[in-house]
Structures are given as C-alpha cells and as structure tokens.
Enzyme design. Sequence first.
Site, PDB file in Angstrom:
ATOM      1  N   LYS A  30      14.697   1.872   0.540  1.00 40.60           N
ATOM      2  CA  LYS A  30      13.926   1.385  -0.622  1.00 40.60           C
ATOM      3  C   LYS A  30      12.936   2.440  -1.083  1.00 40.60           C
ATOM      4  O   LYS A  30      12.840   2.776  -2.269  1.00 40.60           O
ATOM      5  CB  LYS A  30      13.171   0.103  -0.265  1.00 40.60           C
ATOM      6  CG  LYS A  30      12.092  -0.293  -1.293  1.00 40.60           C
ATOM      7  CD  LYS A  30      11.362  -1.542  -0.892  1.00 40.60           C
ATOM      8  CE  LYS A  30      10.190  -1.340  -0.014  1.00 40.60           C
ATOM      9  NZ  LYS A  30       8.984  -0.823  -0.681  1.00 40.60           N
ATOM     10  N   ASN A  31      12.181   2.998  -0.145  1.00 41.56           N
ATOM     11  CA  ASN A  31      11.091   3.910  -0.524  1.00 41.56           C
ATOM     12  C   ASN A  31      11.565   5.296  -0.908  1.00 41.56           C
ATOM     13  O   ASN A  31      10.760   6.171  -1.220  1.00 41.56           O
ATOM     14  CB  ASN A  31      10.054   3.961   0.604  1.00 41.56           C
ATOM     15  CG  ASN A  31       9.322   2.637   0.693  1.00 41.56           C
ATOM     16  OD1 ASN A  31       9.437   1.793  -0.209  1.00 41.56           O
ATOM     17  ND2 ASN A  31       8.593   2.435   1.758  1.00 41.56           N
ATOM     18  N   CYS A 124      -3.023  -5.021  -4.056  1.00 37.15           N
ATOM     19  CA  CYS A 124      -2.043  -5.908  -3.408  1.00 37.15           C
ATOM     20  C   CYS A 124      -2.637  -6.374  -2.098  1.00 37.15           C
ATOM     21  O   CYS A 124      -3.743  -5.977  -1.731  1.00 37.15           O
ATOM     22  CB  CYS A 124      -0.707  -5.216  -3.237  1.00 37.15           C
ATOM     23  SG  CYS A 124      -0.626  -4.178  -1.782  1.00 37.15           S
ATOM     24  N   ARG A 129      -5.725  -0.245  -3.730  1.00 39.27           N
ATOM     25  CA  ARG A 129      -4.737   0.850  -3.810  1.00 39.27           C
ATOM     26  C   ARG A 129      -4.882   1.573  -5.144  1.00 39.27           C
ATOM     27  O   ARG A 129      -4.053   1.462  -6.031  1.00 39.27           O
ATOM     28  CB  ARG A 129      -3.326   0.307  -3.619  1.00 39.27           C
ATOM     29  CG  ARG A 129      -3.127  -0.271  -2.216  1.00 39.27           C
ATOM     30  CD  ARG A 129      -1.747  -0.856  -2.032  1.00 39.27           C
ATOM     31  NE  ARG A 129      -0.730   0.147  -1.830  1.00 39.27           N
ATOM     32  CZ  ARG A 129       0.578  -0.143  -1.690  1.00 39.27           C
ATOM     33  NH1 ARG A 129       0.965  -1.403  -1.755  1.00 39.27           N
ATOM     34  NH2 ARG A 129       1.477   0.794  -1.493  1.00 39.27           N
ATOM     35  N   ASP A 317       4.290   0.863   8.033  1.00 45.55           N
ATOM     36  CA  ASP A 317       5.244  -0.177   7.643  1.00 45.55           C
ATOM     37  C   ASP A 317       5.956  -0.807   8.837  1.00 45.55           C
ATOM     38  O   ASP A 317       6.740  -1.745   8.660  1.00 45.55           O
ATOM     39  CB  ASP A 317       6.277   0.393   6.664  1.00 45.55           C
ATOM     40  CG  ASP A 317       5.644   0.796   5.342  1.00 45.55           C
ATOM     41  OD1 ASP A 317       6.280   1.535   4.578  1.00 45.55           O
ATOM     42  OD2 ASP A 317       4.494   0.374   5.088  1.00 45.55           O
ATOM     43  N   ARG A 410      12.309  -8.204  -1.156  1.00 45.05           N
ATOM     44  CA  ARG A 410      11.941  -6.960  -1.842  1.00 45.05           C
ATOM     45  C   ARG A 410      12.443  -5.733  -1.106  1.00 45.05           C
ATOM     46  O   ARG A 410      12.640  -4.681  -1.693  1.00 45.05           O
ATOM     47  CB  ARG A 410      10.419  -6.840  -1.944  1.00 45.05           C
ATOM     48  CG  ARG A 410       9.758  -7.894  -2.804  1.00 45.05           C
ATOM     49  CD  ARG A 410       8.306  -7.572  -2.984  1.00 45.05           C
ATOM     50  NE  ARG A 410       8.153  -6.209  -3.538  1.00 45.05           N
ATOM     51  CZ  ARG A 410       6.967  -5.688  -3.804  1.00 45.05           C
ATOM     52  NH1 ARG A 410       5.872  -6.372  -3.541  1.00 45.05           N
ATOM     53  NH2 ARG A 410       6.873  -4.459  -4.285  1.00 45.05           N
TER      54      ARG A 410
HETATM   55  C1  EPZ Z   1       4.089   4.201   0.093  1.00 41.51           C
HETATM   56  O1  EPZ Z   1       3.080   3.505  -0.646  1.00 41.51           O
HETATM   57  C2  EPZ Z   1       5.120   3.137   0.491  1.00 41.51           C
HETATM   58  N1  EPZ Z   1       5.652   2.523  -0.702  1.00 41.51           N
HETATM   59  C3  EPZ Z   1       4.453   2.077   1.351  1.00 41.51           C
HETATM   60  O2  EPZ Z   1       5.453   1.160   1.797  1.00 41.51           O
HETATM   61  C4  EPZ Z   1       3.867   2.745   2.582  1.00 41.51           C
HETATM   62  O3  EPZ Z   1       3.165   1.792   3.331  1.00 41.51           O
HETATM   63  C5  EPZ Z   1       2.893   3.866   2.153  1.00 41.51           C
HETATM   64  O4  EPZ Z   1       3.552   4.802   1.287  1.00 41.51           O
HETATM   65  C6  EPZ Z   1       2.357   4.654   3.339  1.00 41.51           C
HETATM   66  O5  EPZ Z   1       3.392   5.159   4.096  1.00 41.51           O
HETATM   67  C7  EPZ Z   1       6.676   3.156  -1.351  1.00 41.51           C
HETATM   68  O6  EPZ Z   1       7.125   4.231  -0.994  1.00 41.51           O
HETATM   69  C8  EPZ Z   1       7.236   2.477  -2.553  1.00 41.51           C
HETATM   70  P1  EPZ Z   1       0.032   6.030  -0.331  1.00 41.51           P
HETATM   71  P2  EPZ Z   1       1.994   4.321  -1.511  1.00 41.51           P
HETATM   72  O7  EPZ Z   1      -0.189   6.532  -1.709  1.00 41.51           O
HETATM   73  O8  EPZ Z   1       2.653   5.507  -2.112  1.00 41.51           O
HETATM   74  C9  EPZ Z   1      -4.751   5.549  -0.793  1.00 41.51           C
HETATM   75  C10 EPZ Z   1       6.496  -0.932   2.097  1.00 41.51           C
HETATM   76  O9  EPZ Z   1       6.218  -1.907   2.829  1.00 41.51           O
HETATM   77  N2  EPZ Z   1      -4.594   6.152  -2.143  1.00 41.51           N
HETATM   78  O10 EPZ Z   1       0.504   6.974   0.700  1.00 41.51           O
HETATM   79  O11 EPZ Z   1       1.322   3.373  -2.399  1.00 41.51           O
HETATM   80  C11 EPZ Z   1      -4.142   4.158  -0.712  1.00 41.51           C
HETATM   81  O12 EPZ Z   1      -5.012   3.178  -1.199  1.00 41.51           O
HETATM   82  C12 EPZ Z   1       5.364  -0.200   1.353  1.00 41.51           C
HETATM   83  O13 EPZ Z   1       7.636  -0.512   1.936  1.00 41.51           O
HETATM   84  C13 EPZ Z   1      -5.726   6.419  -2.891  1.00 41.51           C
HETATM   85  O14 EPZ Z   1      -6.845   6.165  -2.461  1.00 41.51           O
HETATM   86  O15 EPZ Z   1       0.998   4.765  -0.342  1.00 41.51           O
HETATM   87  C14 EPZ Z   1      -3.828   4.009   0.758  1.00 41.51           C
HETATM   88  O16 EPZ Z   1      -4.952   3.541   1.434  1.00 41.51           O
HETATM   89  C15 EPZ Z   1       4.034  -0.844   1.542  1.00 41.51           C
HETATM   90  N3  EPZ Z   1      -5.573   6.953  -4.132  1.00 41.51           N
HETATM   91  C16 EPZ Z   1      -3.488   5.429   1.165  1.00 41.51           C
HETATM   92  O17 EPZ Z   1      -3.991   6.300   0.152  1.00 41.51           O
HETATM   93  C17 EPZ Z   1      -4.321   7.254  -4.652  1.00 41.51           C
HETATM   94  O18 EPZ Z   1      -4.215   7.738  -5.787  1.00 41.51           O
HETATM   95  C18 EPZ Z   1      -1.982   5.677   1.325  1.00 41.51           C
HETATM   96  O19 EPZ Z   1      -1.337   5.315   0.145  1.00 41.51           O
HETATM   97  C19 EPZ Z   1      -3.194   6.980  -3.873  1.00 41.51           C
HETATM   98  C20 EPZ Z   1      -3.338   6.430  -2.606  1.00 41.51           C
END
Ligand code: EPZ
Length: 430
Positions: A30-31, A124, A129, A317, A410
């Site tokens: 998915k990711n 969420c 986020r 995850d 999902r």
């Molecule tokens: C990806 O989410 C995955 N989703 C998530 O999987 C996964 O948990 C996450 O990476 C971490 O591995 C997809 O790939 C679609 P991040 P993403 O940007 O990209 C902060 C699942 O269950 N942040 O690495 O949204 C953020 O708030 C899902 O399959 C900022 O502050 O994760 C978080 O605390 C859930 N500002 C941290 O960084 C930003 O601009 C990591 O988020 C971006 C992120």
Amino acid sequence: MESLRIDNTGKLIVSGMQQANGILEISGAKNSVLPIMAACILTDEKIILRNVPDISDVNTMIEILESSGKTVNRVKDTLYIEKSEKINSEIPYEPVRKMRASFNVYGPLTVINKISKVALPGGCSLGARPVNFHIDGLMKLGIESKIEHGFVYGKIKPIEKSEVHISLDFPSVGATEHILTTATLIDGVKTIINNCAMEPEIDDLANFLNKMGANIEGIGTSKIIIHGVKKLHGIDYKVIPDRIEAGTFIIMGALIGKNLTIKNINAEHLESLFSKLDEMNIEYNLKGNEVKISSSLNKKLNATIIDTAPYPGFPTDLQSQMMVLCSLIDGRTTIKENIFSNRLSIIDELNRMGANIKAENNNLAIVDGVRFLSGAPVQATDLRSSAALLLAALVAEGETIINNVDHIFRGYEKIEEKLKNVGIKIEYYE
Ligand code: EPZ
C-alpha cells in the site's frame, strides 16, 4: 469491490483460540503503490502498474487520479493509467480527507499545470500530522503555497539556481516522496535531499521514476540526489510486496500459527522484526521469500524493549500488533512510540480484553504479560489498531466484537478470504 467502504461502522465478530494453518500470500505494498500512483501525474503516457492491492486506499487514489483527468482501469491486480483529458489542477476535499497520502499529488500537479488547488489533509487518530516539511521543501523547488479555507493553492515559478539543497528536520516518508517526485521534472536543476527517509517504499518509488526516465541517485541512503529532466515516459512496473501486511501475519503466526506459511515476503525489509523475534526466542523458518511459523506461546519467551524508529528501525506500523504479542509474554516489555504523538490508543481496548498495559507520557507503553486474553467488545481507531485487535481477538478466549473495523480494508487486501484459506473464520457485519 462494493464491500470496501470506509467511514462506515462495520464490525467484525471473531471467535477466539483459532489456529492458522496453510499458505498465506502477501499482496503489493500500500505505502508504495500510493506515492507511485501520485507520480503518474507527471507523464501523459500510459503506465501499467502490477501487483496493486485491492484495498480502499487504492480506490481513493484512483478517484483522485480520475478527478485530475486520468482514466484508470483495473484488471485483477494490474492498473492501466492513461491520460484522458487535460490534467485538472484541482483536487476536492473528500478524497484527501479520507487519505493523507493523496496530498502527494500537490507537487506533481503544480509542476504539470503551473498552478494547483489541493485540500489540506486533516489530522488523524495518530496525532497531529502537519505537512510543513512538504511545503517548505517544495518552496525550494519554486512552488509557492498559499493556505486558505482548508486548501493549498500552489503556483510554480522558475528557479534561478541550478542546485537546491533541502534538509529535512525529520526523515519524513511523505515529505521525502513528495519532494523527490516533484524534483524529477524541475528540468536542469540538481536537488539534494538530506536526512531523507529510507523506507523500502521510497526505493520502490525512486526505481519507478528512474524507469520513467528520471535521474535519481543515492537511492536507499539518507541523501538522495535528483537531476531534473524535461520529460518522463510511460512504463510497465511491478510494486514490491507489503512488509507491514507480512509483519502483521508473521506476528499472527507467532500467536496462533500451526505450520503457517507466509509467501511472497521480502525478508530484508523485515530484518528489524525478525531480530526482535529472535531476541524474544520466537521460532520461525525463513527460506527465500517465504517464512514458516507456528505459535510459540507455550514456550519460554523473553520480554523485550521496542522503540519505533524510521527505517531500518522498528516500524511504527507494526507497533500495535507487537503489543498484542508482548501482552501474552511473561515479564515486562516496554514499547516506545517515537514517530507519532498519539499511537497508543489501543492500550485501553487491550486492557478491556484482560491485558495489563500502562501508558506513560503518551508515548510509552509498559506491558506486563498475562497468561491469556478474553473476548470483549472493542473499538478500532485506525488501520493498524484494527489489525492488532483482530490478532488479539483470534488468540483470546471467547468472542470479540471489533467495532469501527472498516479501517482494516484500507490496507489489508481480501483479509476475510486470506484468513479463510488458512482455516480462520471471521464474520463481517455492516
Ligand atoms: C507514512 O506516513 C506511512 N503512510 C505511514 O503508514 C507510516 O506510519 C509513516 O510513514 C511512518 O513510517 C504512507 O506511506 C501512506 P511521516 P507519513 O511523514 O508519510 C511528522 C499505515 O498504517 N511530520 O514519515 O504521513 C509527522 O507528524 C500508515 O500504513 C511533520 O511534522 O509519515 C509524524 O509525526 C500510518 N511534518 C512524523 O513526521 C511534515 O511535513 C512522521 O511522519 C511531515 C511529517
């Protein structure tokens, strides 16, 4: 396809103490497929994507591509993505509300159309986020963003510099993917992303883009270099297997497996999980891209310490699923969630099933093992907690009702069917 609706309050009724025996095949990631589909906006030519999971998040991304002017046809696990009409630069709120990953079309749309309007993804259940890393990085590529009334308005202007340096404060998966994808078509500009995320899904996206004619170096490292090109062309590409789906079923095998075989995994992507299982004295037999595993609960197992971290660290995850396993292991395990500010909401639900888990400072779970869990009505809040509650229900004594379970569709393809094939019975009610 009709049953895959989210925002609906479906429930799963699960009888406990079942055994999983037989072969379970892992689907595409998915990711990986979501950012790859967003990148398809960067070419007018036909893209063929193989090994695409039949899950509702993919349907949401199909909706977004269609609203942007693409036609998308699915034949089994293959998508045929083609340009139908002029790319439309506006993406409505509804699909973005359903799925954050849809925000990653913002950069590509702005590059292709010079302007764009995309809904800002909301928060969420995992906590705040924001997308500040995305916006700041795209700004350096010449994309000015104005946020108004819940939408981001983008406008691109040529940048003078031939080299752009973007350093991420945190190796965000989404921001790395978004900036990387957008930078491929900033012609003649060399973009260096420092402290970028290194998840295997990012390698898959970069390999996909390079096959389309992009020029990306440093794949798999924390420093990716993109040499912007004029044009990208259509390709035929197969997506990698889903390591989180695989990890979920491997943990299920450690709980209730009876010679359970999980096929089509990429073991390298799961090293952090396997090394944790070794530490806990949990047995499994790994051969090539398949693993055989049976329940270890009747053995002397070791409690452990889990700290979630960006890849190659332990994946956030799989944190909830591991909490279920550790709740049945004698001794004290601590689980620290370092990625999301609010990803321990499952604790109350597991304690309703007889677990003994305490939360500290919103990001630390102190898990004292109990001898068994018992069935109870529980509530899922997100994709991975719904999967973890399903594992808890399958090992518990008695019946469990998992409410608000549609999240599970999902990210887990045909989960009822896959479990049925290994002798597991679960009933879904809308
Ligand atoms: C990806 O989410 C995955 N989703 C998530 O999987 C996964 O948990 C996450 O990476 C971490 O591995 C997809 O790939 C679609 P991040 P993403 O940007 O990209 C902060 C699942 O269950 N942040 O690495 O949204 C953020 O708030 C899902 O399959 C900022 O502050 O994760 C978080 O605390 C859930 N500002 C941290 O960084 C930003 O601009 C990591 O988020 C971006 C992120």
